[in-house]
Motif scaffolding. Structure first.
Motif, mmCIF file in Angstrom:
data_model
loop_
_atom_site.group_PDB
_atom_site.id
_atom_site.type_symbol
_atom_site.label_atom_id
_atom_site.label_comp_id
_atom_site.label_asym_id
_atom_site.label_seq_id
_atom_site.Cartn_x
_atom_site.Cartn_y
_atom_site.Cartn_z
ATOM 1 N N LEU A 113 -20.429 36.758 6.304
ATOM 2 C CA LEU A 113 -19.495 35.634 6.324
ATOM 3 C C LEU A 113 -18.180 36.005 5.650
ATOM 4 O O LEU A 113 -17.103 35.659 6.147
ATOM 5 C CB LEU A 113 -20.116 34.423 5.623
ATOM 6 C CG LEU A 113 -21.255 33.721 6.343
ATOM 7 C CD1 LEU A 113 -21.872 32.648 5.456
ATOM 8 C CD2 LEU A 113 -20.754 33.122 7.642
ATOM 9 N N GLN A 114 -18.269 36.713 4.540
ATOM 10 C CA GLN A 114 -17.067 37.120 3.829
ATOM 11 C C GLN A 114 -16.244 38.093 4.681
ATOM 12 O O GLN A 114 -15.021 37.994 4.732
ATOM 13 C CB GLN A 114 -17.420 37.777 2.491
ATOM 14 C CG GLN A 114 -18.115 36.846 1.521
ATOM 15 C CD GLN A 114 -17.200 35.778 1.007
ATOM 16 O OE1 GLN A 114 -16.828 34.849 1.714
ATOM 17 N NE2 GLN A 114 -16.810 35.893 -0.245
ATOM 18 N N ALA A 115 -16.921 39.038 5.341
ATOM 19 C CA ALA A 115 -16.203 39.995 6.193
ATOM 20 C C ALA A 115 -15.570 39.283 7.384
ATOM 21 O O ALA A 115 -14.425 39.572 7.749
ATOM 22 C CB ALA A 115 -17.157 41.097 6.668
ATOM 23 N N ASP A 116 -16.285 38.348 7.981
ATOM 24 C CA ASP A 116 -15.732 37.595 9.113
ATOM 25 C C ASP A 116 -14.542 36.740 8.685
ATOM 26 O O ASP A 116 -13.627 36.500 9.479
ATOM 27 C CB ASP A 116 -16.806 36.700 9.749
ATOM 28 C CG ASP A 116 -17.872 37.510 10.475
ATOM 29 O OD1 ASP A 116 -17.626 38.704 10.770
ATOM 30 O OD2 ASP A 116 -18.977 36.961 10.718
ATOM 31 N N ALA A 117 -14.544 36.307 7.407
ATOM 32 C CA ALA A 117 -13.437 35.492 6.899
ATOM 33 C C ALA A 117 -12.235 36.353 6.512
ATOM 34 O O ALA A 117 -11.190 35.819 6.159
ATOM 35 C CB ALA A 117 -13.902 34.680 5.691
ATOM 36 N N GLY A 118 -12.391 37.687 6.567
ATOM 37 C CA GLY A 118 -11.267 38.576 6.306
ATOM 38 C C GLY A 118 -11.169 39.092 4.884
ATOM 39 O O GLY A 118 -10.120 39.610 4.496
ATOM 40 N N GLU A 119 -12.218 38.979 4.086
ATOM 41 C CA GLU A 119 -12.184 39.497 2.713
ATOM 42 C C GLU A 119 -12.243 41.020 2.786
ATOM 43 O O GLU A 119 -13.202 41.581 3.330
ATOM 44 C CB GLU A 119 -13.357 38.923 1.916
ATOM 45 C CG GLU A 119 -13.150 38.892 0.415
ATOM 46 C CD GLU A 119 -13.317 40.234 -0.247
ATOM 47 O OE1 GLU A 119 -12.338 40.700 -0.854
ATOM 48 O OE2 GLU A 119 -14.385 40.827 -0.138
ATOM 49 N N PRO A 120 -11.217 41.737 2.318
ATOM 50 C CA PRO A 120 -11.115 43.188 2.522
ATOM 51 C C PRO A 120 -12.272 44.000 1.942
ATOM 52 O O PRO A 120 -12.758 44.928 2.591
ATOM 53 C CB PRO A 120 -9.803 43.565 1.837
ATOM 54 C CG PRO A 120 -9.020 42.318 1.718
ATOM 55 C CD PRO A 120 -10.013 41.204 1.652
ATOM 56 N N THR A 121 -12.723 43.659 0.750
ATOM 57 C CA THR A 121 -13.823 44.421 0.150
ATOM 58 C C THR A 121 -15.103 44.225 0.957
ATOM 59 O O THR A 121 -15.854 45.180 1.188
ATOM 60 C CB THR A 121 -14.037 43.998 -1.315
ATOM 61 O OG1 THR A 121 -12.803 44.181 -2.020
ATOM 62 C CG2 THR A 121 -15.121 44.817 -1.972
ATOM 63 N N ALA A 122 -15.344 43.014 1.404
ATOM 64 C CA ALA A 122 -16.531 42.748 2.231
ATOM 65 C C ALA A 122 -16.463 43.533 3.536
ATOM 66 O O ALA A 122 -17.471 44.081 3.999
ATOM 67 C CB ALA A 122 -16.662 41.253 2.510
ATOM 68 N N MET A 123 -15.272 43.608 4.126
ATOM 69 C CA MET A 123 -15.134 44.385 5.370
ATOM 70 C C MET A 123 -15.420 45.864 5.123
ATOM 71 O O MET A 123 -16.078 46.516 5.931
ATOM 72 C CB MET A 123 -13.733 44.201 5.960
ATOM 73 C CG MET A 123 -13.502 42.825 6.544
ATOM 74 S SD MET A 123 -11.958 42.684 7.464
ATOM 75 C CE MET A 123 -10.748 42.658 6.164
ATOM 76 N N PHE A 124 -14.925 46.394 3.997
ATOM 77 C CA PHE A 124 -15.161 47.808 3.708
ATOM 78 C C PHE A 124 -16.643 48.064 3.445
ATOM 79 O O PHE A 124 -17.195 49.062 3.912
ATOM 80 C CB PHE A 124 -14.327 48.276 2.514
ATOM 81 C CG PHE A 124 -14.477 49.740 2.250
ATOM 82 C CD1 PHE A 124 -13.908 50.671 3.103
ATOM 83 C CD2 PHE A 124 -15.213 50.197 1.174
ATOM 84 C CE1 PHE A 124 -14.067 52.033 2.890
ATOM 85 C CE2 PHE A 124 -15.371 51.557 0.945
ATOM 86 C CZ PHE A 124 -14.794 52.477 1.802
ATOM 87 N N ILE A 125 -17.309 47.171 2.731
ATOM 88 C CA ILE A 125 -18.747 47.327 2.480
ATOM 89 C C ILE A 125 -19.527 47.245 3.790
ATOM 90 O O ILE A 125 -20.471 48.008 4.013
ATOM 91 C CB ILE A 125 -19.233 46.290 1.455
ATOM 92 C CG1 ILE A 125 -18.608 46.583 0.091
ATOM 93 C CG2 ILE A 125 -20.753 46.289 1.354
ATOM 94 C CD1 ILE A 125 -18.814 45.492 -0.938
ATOM 95 N N MET A 126 -19.128 46.340 4.658
ATOM 96 C CA MET A 126 -19.781 46.237 5.971
ATOM 97 C C MET A 126 -19.594 47.530 6.754
ATOM 98 O O MET A 126 -20.495 47.995 7.441
ATOM 99 C CB MET A 126 -19.199 45.058 6.762
ATOM 100 C CG MET A 126 -19.646 43.709 6.279
ATOM 101 S SD MET A 126 -21.340 43.349 6.705
ATOM 102 C CE MET A 126 -21.206 43.225 8.469
#
Length: 180
Positions: A113-126
């Protein structure tokens, strides 16, 4: 055929040893009694101290995966958890990403959810999960119809988005991998 020599059931030296052992007053509740000569006792003591020092150094070493560091980090994470939960509830997405990475079983799906919302750290972890992990389905929910190449492409797309959003790890990854 010659008859094999027969020995009496108790060999005389063995019997003498048993009788000598029975006559000694052994300390009670001692499972193992070592009585080496004093020189050997000093060597054993030094060896024990050396082994103990090595064990302590191994446990306390600087590697973050050592037992003491792992335990200390888990204590720190538990102490920080309530503050991060209230920060996440106040609307800070970075706190949600922290909770999703440190307490994954308690927050299923939060990282996605955090990555889909555009949170950069969450996207990198994903990205790390999707590209570097052999079985990303153990950590996140994936569609059953996705092929491995599609999963990797999704991870690389996330790292590009994270770099564009300013995540320093994603920027470094993109720079090292020619723009990912």
């Amino acid at each position: 055929m010659k008859n094999a020599p027969t020995h009496p059931p108790t060999h005389p030296p063995t019997l003498a040893r048993r009788q000598a052992a029975a006559s000694i007053g052994w300390p009670e509740r001692i499972a193992l009694l070592l009585n080496p000569d004093p020189a050997a006792r000093r060597r054993l003591r030094r060896l024990g101290i050396f082994a103990g020092v090595l064990a302590v150094l191994w446990m306390v070493g600087t590697d973050p995966r050592r037992p003491v560091q792992t335990w200390a980090q888990s204590v720190e994470n538990r102490e920080t958890r309530s503050a991060m939960e209230s920060t996440m509830n106040a609307g800070n997405p970075v706190a949600g990403t922290w909770l999703a990475t440190h307490f994954r079983p308690d927050y299923p799906g939060l990282l996605e959810l955090q990555a889909d919302a555009g949170e950069p750290t969450a996207m990198f972890i994903m990205r790390r999960i999707l590209v570097d992990c052999a079985h990303p389905g153990r950590f996140i929910t994936l569609g059953r119809n996705l092929m491995a190449s599609q999963v990797k492409a999704k991870g690389l797309d996330l790292v590009r988005k994270a770099a564009a959003a300013g995540n320093p790890d994603a920027l470094l990854f993109a720079a090292r991998h020619d723009g990912a």
